[in-house]
Design an enzyme around this catalytic site. Structure first.
Site, short mmCIF file in Angstrom:
data_model
loop_
_atom_site.label_atom_id
_atom_site.label_comp_id
_atom_site.label_asym_id
_atom_site.label_seq_id
_atom_site.Cartn_x
_atom_site.Cartn_y
_atom_site.Cartn_z
CB SER A 121 -0.81 0.16 1.25
OG SER A 121 -1.55 1.08 1.42
CE1 TYR B 4 -5.04 -2.30 4.70
CE2 TYR B 4 -3.93 0.38 4.63
CZ TYR B 4 -4.43 -1.05 3.98
OH TYR B 4 -4.35 -1.14 2.61
#
Length: 264
Positions: free
Chosen positions: A139, A152
């Site tokens: 990400s 996360y």
């Protein structure tokens, strides 16, 4: 030997679009997700449209034992995976002291443990054959520890660090490990509350097909890590020129403490 690509998180978003792109290139597929119905529909669509073979396995990889079970089931079926896309992931958005602990532990299992297990098990098979390719989906937040995405962003930082080090270890083995780093993507992962934050107003989500095209290309013939889009590349490099204390203040202002569970 014909390539066989295993894609996790294949029922929606990036994984779904990658499955379609890979099938269009006449690659046989092993598709994994939690929804048996969605997988069955996708299998029928891809086999009818592209004449490829598709095997589907409905597994919840947020349960650690299921990753080992998936590997054993694939092997028992006589399938030899030559390419692996670790795409399945989930996130929890909100103030860490208020977000559900159980969901965060499930996220760690899915984003980290499942990825490590599948990389090791299928990667060892690839190494024995001196041939294989692995794509791990990280990400933009791999580069940017972000408030309200605390666990996360930490899991995605792990994915990037793990992938780069394993790639170095496997150099000259015939097995290539690459990392895809998308920014915001227009999938069920993105909620209405997130879209209302300053972060999403300045860096709008892109179509999952855009990310999938970059991912498919990186899987099949790329090398290293790939940040999707110039804007995300620019953002990922801001910490290099911005003091840590200031960078964290900026990121905290961009995000809002809304508790929400998401999947990708």
């Amino acid at each position: 030997m014909k390539d066989l690509v295993l894609v996790t998180g294949a029922s929606t978003g990036i994984g779904y679009e990658m499955a379609k792109l890979l099938a269009a290139q006449k690659l046989d597929l092993v598709l994994v997700a939690r929804s048996a119905q969605k997988l069955a529909e996708l299998k029928k669509e891809l086999e009818n449209e592209h004449g490829v073979q598709v095997w589907v396995f409905d597994q919840d990889l947020s349960k650690e034992a299921n990753s080992v079970l998936l590997y054993e089931t694939v092997k028992a079926a006589g399938l030899q995976v030559t390419m692996l896309v670790n795409n399945a992931g989930m996130g929890v958005y909100g103030d860490f002291m208020e977000t559900p602990l159980l969901e965060e532990l499930q996220m760690i299992n899915l984003n980290i443990s499942a990825l490590v297990i599948l990389t090791k098990l299928f990667g060892n098979d690839m190494k024995e054959n001196a041939y294989g390719r692995i794509l791990n989906v990280a990400s933009l937040l791999s580069f940017l520890p972000f408030p309200y995405y605390s666990v996360y962003s930490a899991t995605k930082a792990f994915v990037l660090a793990f992938s780069e080090t394993i790639a170095a270890e496997l150099e000259d083995s015939g097995v290539v490990v690459n990392t895809l780093c998308p920014g915001p993507v227009d999938t069920p992962f993105t909620t209405r509350e997130m879209l209302g934050t300053n972060a999403y107003k300045t860096n709008k989500p892109v179509s999952p097909m855009i990310v999938a095209k970059v991912g498919a290309d990186l899987l099949l013939k790329g090398k290293g890590k790939k940040i999707v889009g110039f804007n995300n590349w620019f953002i990922s490099n801001l910490p290099r020129v911005t003091p840590d204390f200031l960078m964290m203040k900026i990121k905290k202002k961009l995000a809002s403490p809304v508790i929400k569970k998401m999947y990708n």
